[in-house]
Design a protein around this motif. Structure first.
Motif, PDB file in Angstrom:
ATOM      1  N   GLN A  82      68.972  29.878  58.992  1.00 52.11           N
ATOM      2  CA  GLN A  82      69.530  30.314  57.790  1.00 52.11           C
ATOM      3  C   GLN A  82      70.889  30.239  57.932  1.00 52.11           C
ATOM      4  OE1 GLN A  82      67.969  30.768  54.916  1.00 52.11           O
ATOM      5  NE2 GLN A  82      66.047  29.972  56.097  1.00 52.11           N
ATOM      6  N   ALA A  83      71.353  30.951  59.013  1.00 50.22           N
ATOM      7  CA  ALA A  83      73.198  30.733  59.022  1.00 50.22           C
ATOM      8  C   ALA A  83      73.629  29.657  59.016  1.00 50.22           C
ATOM      9  CB  ALA A  83      73.438  31.675  60.310  1.00 50.22           C
ATOM     10  N   THR A  84      73.263  28.697  59.764  1.00 54.67           N
ATOM     11  CA  THR A  84      73.635  27.113  59.745  1.00 54.67           C
ATOM     12  C   THR A  84      73.475  26.472  58.450  1.00 54.67           C
ATOM     13  OG1 THR A  84      72.889  27.053  61.960  1.00 54.67           O
ATOM     14  CG2 THR A  84      73.497  24.811  60.869  1.00 54.67           C
ATOM     15  N   ALA A 122      76.301  28.043  56.322  1.00 56.36           N
ATOM     16  CA  ALA A 122      77.709  27.548  56.713  1.00 56.36           C
ATOM     17  C   ALA A 122      77.795  26.216  56.116  1.00 56.36           C
ATOM     18  CB  ALA A 122      77.739  27.638  58.126  1.00 56.36           C
ATOM     19  N   LYS A 123      76.906  25.107  56.023  1.00 59.84           N
ATOM     20  CA  LYS A 123      76.830  23.913  55.537  1.00 59.84           C
ATOM     21  C   LYS A 123      77.254  23.713  54.152  1.00 59.84           C
ATOM     22  CE  LYS A 123      74.264  21.485  59.063  1.00 59.84           C
ATOM     23  NZ  LYS A 123      72.950  20.733  59.489  1.00 59.84           N
ATOM     24  N   ALA A 124      76.575  24.886  53.476  1.00 57.14           N
ATOM     25  CA  ALA A 124      76.545  25.188  51.891  1.00 57.14           C
ATOM     26  C   ALA A 124      78.184  25.357  51.709  1.00 57.14           C
ATOM     27  CB  ALA A 124      75.491  25.954  51.211  1.00 57.14           C
ATOM     28  N   LYS A 131      80.262  22.322  52.095  1.00 57.41           N
ATOM     29  CA  LYS A 131      80.264  21.516  51.071  1.00 57.41           C
ATOM     30  C   LYS A 131      80.831  21.910  49.797  1.00 57.41           C
ATOM     31  CE  LYS A 131      76.560  18.952  48.589  1.00 57.41           C
ATOM     32  NZ  LYS A 131      75.126  18.612  48.524  1.00 57.41           N
ATOM     33  N   ASP A 132      80.650  23.182  49.566  1.00 53.28           N
ATOM     34  CA  ASP A 132      81.092  23.815  48.359  1.00 53.28           C
ATOM     35  C   ASP A 132      82.631  23.675  48.432  1.00 53.28           C
ATOM     36  OD1 ASP A 132      78.810  24.324  47.205  1.00 53.28           O
ATOM     37  OD2 ASP A 132      78.954  26.242  47.906  1.00 53.28           O
ATOM     38  N   LYS A 133      83.282  23.931  49.543  1.00 52.14           N
ATOM     39  CA  LYS A 133      84.621  23.811  49.719  1.00 52.14           C
ATOM     40  C   LYS A 133      85.268  22.610  49.718  1.00 52.14           C
ATOM     41  CE  LYS A 133      88.202  25.359  52.850  1.00 52.14           C
ATOM     42  NZ  LYS A 133      88.602  25.952  54.533  1.00 52.14           N
ATOM     43  N   ASN A 134      84.627  21.599  50.251  1.00 55.16           N
ATOM     44  CA  ASN A 134      85.203  20.038  50.109  1.00 55.16           C
ATOM     45  C   ASN A 134      84.924  19.518  48.617  1.00 55.16           C
ATOM     46  OD1 ASN A 134      85.446  19.956  52.961  1.00 55.16           O
ATOM     47  ND2 ASN A 134      83.316  19.256  53.296  1.00 55.16           N
TER      48      ASN A 134
END
Length: 425
Positions: free
Chosen positions: A408-410, A413-415, A418-421
């Motif tokens: 869940q933490a991974t 973090a990926k989400a 992605k939102d930041k990019n």
């Protein structure tokens, strides 16, 4: 600060593989709504095991939504705090967290992540006008550092000395497990020190008997006051078996100030169907006597649950349970039978011709933990180390929880990356 504390609702329970309990839960919620209106608590706390299984039916989820929305409509200023228990799916409850906040309801499904992120404490601290609630769901293993961090954060901002309540769903040292299937020596408990310091009232779920830890002599008193901190199991909403032969209550708790006095008033739950063991004294000595007792009980009560106590020497016919069900046909589902017979008069385990333990079908159906079966058949395995097997199961369970939390933490973090990019682009 005033709270109503309950736990272990087990919505959707189908008891004895045969009987739904929707009307019993409606009867309970009607009483709970009346108490909310009467006492006007600052918060209603539900300390885990909201549902009976991790994948509740649509009917059970609808009942959950309808009942708690009705409580909100009747007492809109009352906060409701609901945490996940070991019977619940933590992630399923967690997904509805944002929606329920619109109804002044805080749902905490998953516990603190092993990978701590800045501001993680905010998810578990509910700030009310009258005080603080540190809401924690069922978690595997001790998390003392995290729990103390939560209490420390509350202490830093609690300049007015408001009461602090912590919630949990676990077994603690010193509890009375009467009525549960597990034996106290086989129940893994946590020391109270694992919960840290700084709370005034620890609102626990998981154990179905109402009790205040360290004050077992007071467990049936209607109203008692203690100096903080107080650790209490509210008990389950409904009797979950015939073995829970004690009153079930909701706890009305008043806390005058932080580190002050805690007053607990027990509100007795009126069960729609009561549990009985037949006969009330002694045991039946033949199948015919037992069936006659069932017929008389049904005639006298017209509603309720019952379990039979039979002398060990009696050889019941193979269709005995069907004989019981046939006797109850005229009563619909109002008279309900627990087919797990209590055998009296002989301490030894029932065995077959080869000396191996034998079990009633209902006994096997009710074994939810593999250790239950292993412990009952341990004599067949000369070199089996039960402690090692038990520890292995606990380690596997803890590892599964850890892997899920890391996953869940991974994903989170990926989400976020992605939102930041996306925002940069």
């Amino acid at each position: 600060m005033r709270i109503l504390h309950t736990a272990d609702l087990h919505l959707g329970q189908v008891i004895y593989q045969n009987y739904e309990r929707r009307d019993e839960h409606r009867h309970f919620f009607n009483q709970l709504a009346r108490w909310c209106r009467t006492y006007q608590p600052d918060a209603l706390l539900v300390s885990g095991d909201v549902f009976d299984i991790q994948q509740p039916s649509a009917t059970s989820k609808e009942a959950f939504a309808n009942q708690f929305m009705e409580l909100h409509r009747q007492c809109p200023s009352m906060a409701m705090v609901i945490t996940a228990g070991n019977h619940d799916s933590a992630s399923r409850l967690q997904t509805e967290r944002e929606v329920w906040q619109l109804a002044n309801t805080h749902i905490i499904g998953t516990g603190p992540s092993i990978v701590a992120q800045e501001g993680w404490e905010e998810k578990f601290i509910i700030r009310l006008k009258a005080g603080y609630v540190v809401a924690l769901p069922h978690m595997i293993g001790a998390r003392r550092e995290q729990l103390q961090a939560l209490l420390n954060k509350v202490a830093q901002e609690n300049d007015e000395g408001k009461p602090v309540v912590m919630m949990g769903h676990t077994a603690v040292a010193g509890l009375d497990a009467t009525g549960h299937d597990f034996e106290i020596g086989k129940l893994k408990t946590q020391a109270l020190s694992e919960f840290g310091e700084g709370y005034d009232y620890l609102a626990l779920g998981h154990i179905h008997k109402p009790q205040t830890i360290g004050h077992q002599e007071d467990c049936m008193k209607e109203e008692v006051s203690y100096p903080a901190p107080v650790v209490r199991y509210s008990g389950s909403a409904l009797h979950v078996s015939c073995d829970e032969a004690y009153p079930h209550t909701v706890s009305l708790v008043d806390i005058d100030k932080h580190q002050g006095t805690v007053t607990v008033k027990q509100l007795r739950i009126d069960e729609l169907r009561h549990f009985h063991v037949l006969p009330h004294e002694g045991a039946y000595h033949s199948a015919e006597e037992a069936i006659a007792g069932v017929a008389q009980f049904a005639k006298d009560h017209a509603t309720g649950y019952f379990r039979l106590r039979v002398d060990y020497a009696v050889a019941l016919p193979s269709n005995f349970n069907q004989m019981v069900y046939d006797e109850l046909l005229a009563y619909g589902d109002e008279i309900r039978y627990n087919p797990k017979i209590i055998w009296e008069g002989q301490a030894e385990e029932r065995t077959d011709a080869m000396g191996k333990p034998t079990f009633e079908v209902a006994e096997l159906q009710e074994m939810q933990n593999p250790m239950d079966f292993i412990e009952k058949t341990k004599d067949q395995y000369e070199h089996l180390d039960l402690d090692m097997v038990r520890k292995a199961f606990e380690e596997v369970e803890a590892e599964i929880v850890r892997m899920n939390e890391e996953e869940q933490a991974t994903k989170k973090a990926k989400a976020e990356r992605k939102d930041k990019n996306t925002s940069i682009a």
